[in-house]
Design a protein around this motif. Sequence first.
Motif, short mmCIF file in Angstrom:
data_model
loop_
_atom_site.label_atom_id
_atom_site.label_comp_id
_atom_site.label_asym_id
_atom_site.label_seq_id
_atom_site.Cartn_x
_atom_site.Cartn_y
_atom_site.Cartn_z
N LYS A 109 0.80 -1.23 0.00
CA LYS A 109 0.00 0.00 0.00
C LYS A 109 0.83 1.28 0.00
N ASP A 110 2.08 1.20 0.44
CA ASP A 110 2.95 2.38 0.45
C ASP A 110 3.53 2.68 -0.94
N CYS A 111 3.34 1.75 -1.87
CA CYS A 111 3.88 1.94 -3.21
C CYS A 111 2.84 2.63 -4.11
N PRO A 112 3.30 3.46 -5.02
CA PRO A 112 2.35 4.11 -5.93
C PRO A 112 1.79 3.11 -6.94
N THR A 113 0.64 3.44 -7.47
CA THR A 113 0.05 2.60 -8.51
C THR A 113 0.25 3.26 -9.88
N ILE A 114 0.23 2.44 -10.89
CA ILE A 114 0.30 2.93 -12.27
C ILE A 114 -1.13 2.88 -12.79
N PRO A 115 -1.68 4.02 -13.21
CA PRO A 115 -3.08 4.04 -13.64
C PRO A 115 -3.33 3.10 -14.82
N PHE A 116 -4.39 2.32 -14.70
CA PHE A 116 -4.81 1.43 -15.78
C PHE A 116 -6.31 1.55 -15.95
N VAL A 117 -6.74 1.77 -17.19
CA VAL A 117 -8.16 1.80 -17.52
C VAL A 117 -8.39 0.83 -18.66
N ASP A 118 -9.27 -0.12 -18.46
CA ASP A 118 -9.58 -1.10 -19.49
C ASP A 118 -10.12 -0.39 -20.72
N ARG A 119 -9.52 -0.61 -21.87
CA ARG A 119 -9.96 0.09 -23.09
C ARG A 119 -11.34 -0.36 -23.55
N ALA A 120 -11.82 -1.52 -23.06
CA ALA A 120 -13.16 -1.98 -23.43
C ALA A 120 -14.25 -1.23 -22.69
N VAL A 121 -13.90 -0.51 -21.62
CA VAL A 121 -14.89 0.24 -20.85
C VAL A 121 -15.06 1.61 -21.49
N PRO A 122 -16.30 2.01 -21.84
CA PRO A 122 -16.50 3.33 -22.43
C PRO A 122 -15.98 4.43 -21.52
N ALA A 123 -15.46 5.48 -22.12
CA ALA A 123 -14.86 6.57 -21.34
C ALA A 123 -15.86 7.23 -20.41
N ALA A 124 -17.13 7.30 -20.82
CA ALA A 124 -18.14 7.98 -20.01
C ALA A 124 -18.62 7.12 -18.85
N ALA A 125 -18.38 5.81 -18.95
CA ALA A 125 -18.88 4.92 -17.89
C ALA A 125 -18.00 5.03 -16.66
N SER A 126 -18.63 4.97 -15.53
CA SER A 126 -17.88 4.99 -14.28
C SER A 126 -18.20 3.71 -13.54
#
Length: 198
Positions: A109-126
Amino acid sequence: MTASAEARETALLAAQAAADKLATDVSIVDVSDRLAITDAFVLAAAPNERQVQAIVDEVEERLRQHGVKPVRREGVAEARWVLLDFVDVVVHVQHAEERAYYALERLWKDCPTIPFVDRAVPAAASPGSGTLSADDADPGSSDPVSLVPDPTEDLTEDDLADEDVVDGDPLQDVPLDDGADSGPGSAPEGGDAGTTGR
């Protein structure tokens, strides 16, 4: 010190490959500050052993297409927690039970994360947005959903009286009869089926 650009790219490729095979809880942890042997962990979970194996196969195949091969594989026989070591990136594909029990994110948990967003998920969807119904349409949007009444909905006599009568409607002059025998094909009182009572 942060993960190298090459390690980040490899981690993102591995994460996307896992997501394409319906992995859940996909995340990337930059462990380069804590570990000298690798830069990033890719974490993914699956609900059963068969799915774990499918994810592992897809990650290996996708990275092989980019010239990256694992130097070590562990846990493949049991398919409960498979570790793929790509030197700069280590991929952990775990059964959901192992993922919950060992909680590697909490451990690092002390380590930073690298942002990942699944490309199959629409950009507008949360996350957790679910599907939209007609009631959720934005009236100000460029393509609003028009709400049309259900044609199968029962209409009352008052509803019919409010409707515009179409010229040439063969039934516009037929009086409405509240009798029990009224309906299609029934004869008006005192006449036969061939007359309209005019």
